[in-house]
Write a protein that holds these residues in place. Sequence first.
Motif, PDB file in Angstrom:
ATOM      1  N   LEU A 152       1.094  -1.057   0.150  1.00 47.95           N
ATOM      2  CA  LEU A 152      -0.103  -0.094  -0.101  1.00 47.95           C
ATOM      3  C   LEU A 152       0.911   1.145   0.161  1.00 47.95           C
ATOM      4  O   LEU A 152       0.597   2.120  -0.663  1.00 47.95           O
ATOM      5  CB  LEU A 152      -0.995  -0.138   1.332  1.00 47.95           C
ATOM      6  CG  LEU A 152      -1.881   0.932   1.351  1.00 47.95           C
ATOM      7  CD1 LEU A 152      -3.096   1.114   0.244  1.00 47.95           C
ATOM      8  CD2 LEU A 152      -2.447   1.114   2.740  1.00 47.95           C
ATOM      9  N   ARG A 153       1.739   1.243   0.720  1.00 50.69           N
ATOM     10  CA  ARG A 153       2.796   2.443   0.901  1.00 50.69           C
ATOM     11  C   ARG A 153       3.476   2.641  -0.439  1.00 50.69           C
ATOM     12  O   ARG A 153       3.669   3.801  -0.862  1.00 50.69           O
ATOM     13  CB  ARG A 153       3.782   2.315   2.125  1.00 50.69           C
ATOM     14  CG  ARG A 153       3.333   2.609   3.485  1.00 50.69           C
ATOM     15  CD  ARG A 153       4.283   2.467   4.529  1.00 50.69           C
ATOM     16  NE  ARG A 153       5.180   3.279   4.379  1.00 50.69           N
ATOM     17  CZ  ARG A 153       5.244   4.515   5.008  1.00 50.69           C
ATOM     18  NH1 ARG A 153       4.104   5.078   5.767  1.00 50.69           N
ATOM     19  NH2 ARG A 153       6.423   5.173   4.700  1.00 50.69           N
ATOM     20  N   LYS A 154       4.104   1.394  -0.964  1.00 49.37           N
ATOM     21  CA  LYS A 154       4.834   1.598  -2.021  1.00 49.37           C
ATOM     22  C   LYS A 154       3.940   2.031  -3.274  1.00 49.37           C
ATOM     23  O   LYS A 154       4.345   3.156  -3.923  1.00 49.37           O
ATOM     24  CB  LYS A 154       5.627   0.233  -2.452  1.00 49.37           C
ATOM     25  CG  LYS A 154       6.238   0.029  -4.002  1.00 49.37           C
ATOM     26  CD  LYS A 154       6.584  -1.232  -3.954  1.00 49.37           C
ATOM     27  CE  LYS A 154       7.347  -1.283  -5.471  1.00 49.37           C
ATOM     28  NZ  LYS A 154       7.999  -2.702  -5.775  1.00 49.37           N
ATOM     29  N   ASP A 155       2.657   1.377  -3.639  1.00 53.12           N
ATOM     30  CA  ASP A 155       1.814   1.896  -4.552  1.00 53.12           C
ATOM     31  C   ASP A 155       1.323   3.160  -4.632  1.00 53.12           C
ATOM     32  O   ASP A 155       1.087   4.010  -5.610  1.00 53.12           O
ATOM     33  CB  ASP A 155       0.783   0.850  -4.654  1.00 53.12           C
ATOM     34  CG  ASP A 155       1.025  -0.463  -4.943  1.00 53.12           C
ATOM     35  OD1 ASP A 155       2.346  -0.886  -5.488  1.00 53.12           O
ATOM     36  OD2 ASP A 155      -0.038  -1.384  -4.962  1.00 53.12           O
ATOM     37  N   ASN A 156       1.207   3.797  -3.408  1.00 53.49           N
ATOM     38  CA  ASN A 156       0.769   5.105  -3.340  1.00 53.49           C
ATOM     39  C   ASN A 156       2.053   6.143  -3.289  1.00 53.49           C
ATOM     40  O   ASN A 156       1.826   7.328  -2.895  1.00 53.49           O
ATOM     41  CB  ASN A 156      -0.043   5.202  -1.995  1.00 53.49           C
ATOM     42  CG  ASN A 156      -1.593   4.779  -2.317  1.00 53.49           C
ATOM     43  OD1 ASN A 156      -2.240   5.364  -2.931  1.00 53.49           O
ATOM     44  ND2 ASN A 156      -1.603   3.427  -1.808  1.00 53.49           N
ATOM     45  N   LYS A 157       3.242   5.730  -3.326  1.00 54.15           N
ATOM     46  CA  LYS A 157       4.401   6.262  -2.884  1.00 54.15           C
ATOM     47  C   LYS A 157       4.465   7.361  -1.849  1.00 54.15           C
ATOM     48  O   LYS A 157       4.850   8.296  -1.797  1.00 54.15           O
ATOM     49  CB  LYS A 157       4.588   7.349  -4.210  1.00 54.15           C
ATOM     50  CG  LYS A 157       4.990   6.491  -5.495  1.00 54.15           C
ATOM     51  CD  LYS A 157       5.106   7.494  -6.718  1.00 54.15           C
ATOM     52  CE  LYS A 157       5.514   6.836  -8.046  1.00 54.15           C
ATOM     53  NZ  LYS A 157       4.727   5.519  -8.472  1.00 54.15           N
ATOM     54  N   VAL A 158       4.106   6.670  -0.618  1.00 56.00           N
ATOM     55  CA  VAL A 158       4.162   7.329   0.664  1.00 56.00           C
ATOM     56  C   VAL A 158       5.277   7.001   1.263  1.00 56.00           C
ATOM     57  O   VAL A 158       5.736   5.728   1.484  1.00 56.00           O
ATOM     58  CB  VAL A 158       2.940   6.529   1.316  1.00 56.00           C
ATOM     59  CG1 VAL A 158       2.961   7.404   2.889  1.00 56.00           C
ATOM     60  CG2 VAL A 158       1.428   7.048   0.811  1.00 56.00           C
TER      61      VAL A 158
END
Length: 657
Positions: A152-158
């Motif tokens: 989730l963090r990776k896909d949303n570039k967070v």
Amino acid sequence: MTETPFSDLDDYLALPRVAGLAVSPDGSRVVTTVAELNDKRTEYVSAVWELDPAGQRPARRLTRGAKGESAPVFTADGDLLFVAARPTEEDDKAPASLWRLPAAGGEAVEELALPGGVDGVHTARAVAVTVVTAKLLRSASGVDDDKRLRTLRKDNKVSAVLHSGYPVRYWDHDIGPDHPHLLDVDGPRDLTPQPGDALREAAFDVSPDGSFIVTSWHEPAPGASVRGTLVRIDTATATRATIADDPDADLELPAISPDGTSVAFTRETLSTPDRAPRITLWHMRFGDSPVELTGDWDRWPTSVTWRTDGSALIVTADENGRGPLFTVDPSSGAVTRLTDDDYTYSNVCAAPGGLVFAMRSSYAAPPHPVRIDPDGVVTELPSVGRPELPGTLTSVTGTADDGQSIGAWLALPAGDEPAPLVLWVHGGPLASWNAWHWRWNPWVLVAQGYAVLLPDPALSTGYGQDFIQRGWGAWGFAPYTDLIAATDAACAHPRVDQTRTAAMGGSFGGYMANWIAGHTDRFDAIVTHASLWALDQFGSTTDGAYWWAREMTPEMAERNSPHRFVGQISTPMLVIHGDKDYRVPIGEALRLWYELLTESGLPAAEDGTSPHRFLYFPSENHWVLSPQHAKIWYHVVTAFLARHVLGEDVELPEPLG
């Protein structure tokens, strides 16, 4: 001068580097890791090598992964575990996982892969229990949930991290949003649910029967500080309980006895503005109160290992520019020196029959594996060849104003002619020049014709508590005058040309270089790396401000801050810093550089020219680790010294543009 690998930076950087040690429970197998440059010469790749415990046969390479292998350890049945990243077509940046190389032979197989990777591994000595350190996101309910949240963090570039405590970064990396856990490989099972940041930099040990773990546990404390306690964790139930908690000290380095009935550990007192810390060795039988073993021994234990029969503890400690092995009786606390040479020992591993295996090094030899017999006889185990040195190592002793002897190593180039002198100040400041450093290596300068002085001034370890106390809260006083006394002693040596001198240092050594620059003009050039400049600024911006605040009061910072003396600097300075240095933040170098150019006694001219230089590494940390940048570091330093000490112009590396 005879050509050696230190005469050419490419040859020097290509030297293989031996590190770490693991010994099988029966003592029949010993392994280490050897790091070598990759084909592009852009990074070091380590592999596991097997050594002959008898010291007869040559070493044998066991692994050949493209990304290297690290952290080897043996299981109770003799299999070899290690940590390695194995890129795939689907994921060329796969995190490191746990691998097993069977004792019976064959190929290594992947034992455990985790979304955040595996960081380290420990095993029980007598049974098949393996515990790894690995990071899980704070809100993850388990390994599967951790994978989901990371995606989730990776896909949303967070990349944002929300903190509720301190610290928020450490050495060269940001802390969070994941935190270290201990996991039983069988499952895997999380043995430390919701640990917060308690296991960051924690040392732990697994009982021989695998039934429990003892780990240091870093609890939040007043003043945004962290305090080390000892926690016991049941591996079957993950139940944890605090077994030792001292409000006046940090408890670290637990080592469980071979019979599983007790634990040894170190106790470091919390320092105050007036009192330096003190480290002693303690022993506690489970269910009883801890007992101090080395209260009368004026040395600081730096590692703790049990003999396999439980008859003694083996500890390392700095001593007079060396780092011997000592044995400590767990009943009486009697300390006996086990080794008597000029080396410093580390990575201690006990084996049956009273044998001890360890790594050792000195300024005459890089780290190499050895076996120590019960009578103290040391046998070197064949690994990689020692590089030929471009000179000789001797010792000199200065005398401080208060009569205190100041020890130092002096590396001299081959030949008979007097050589220009470089004073090189160690970091720490609670440290000693007593072991080989690849990044702070005097022989590279010796190969250029310099004599290099490596002194241990006040605050250095290995000379007793009073020697440390001499410099506590007074960095610019006893440490400074001790360095000058050591320099005077070196300049009296017939092989030293006292008319051509330079001073340099990194971290605390960089602080001392800055202080020297503002207090004497006897040196022709000064190199300051990752240095402290304005102590009031440094104190609250470093990654562990609470630790420094125990000594660095506003009054201490005012008295000892080099920036107050910028107007007295009349010596050309080379400033070096990495942007990813969180221990000494880049703001120190930025302020130093600006004030050198505008306020020093040697300011920039109206056209902007200046004898000072600033070597900046946007992607490096406190040490400057990548081979290509280490090469530039040494090249720029030697060019700067050549210009101002020798009066010679040396061409700078082309990659600098």
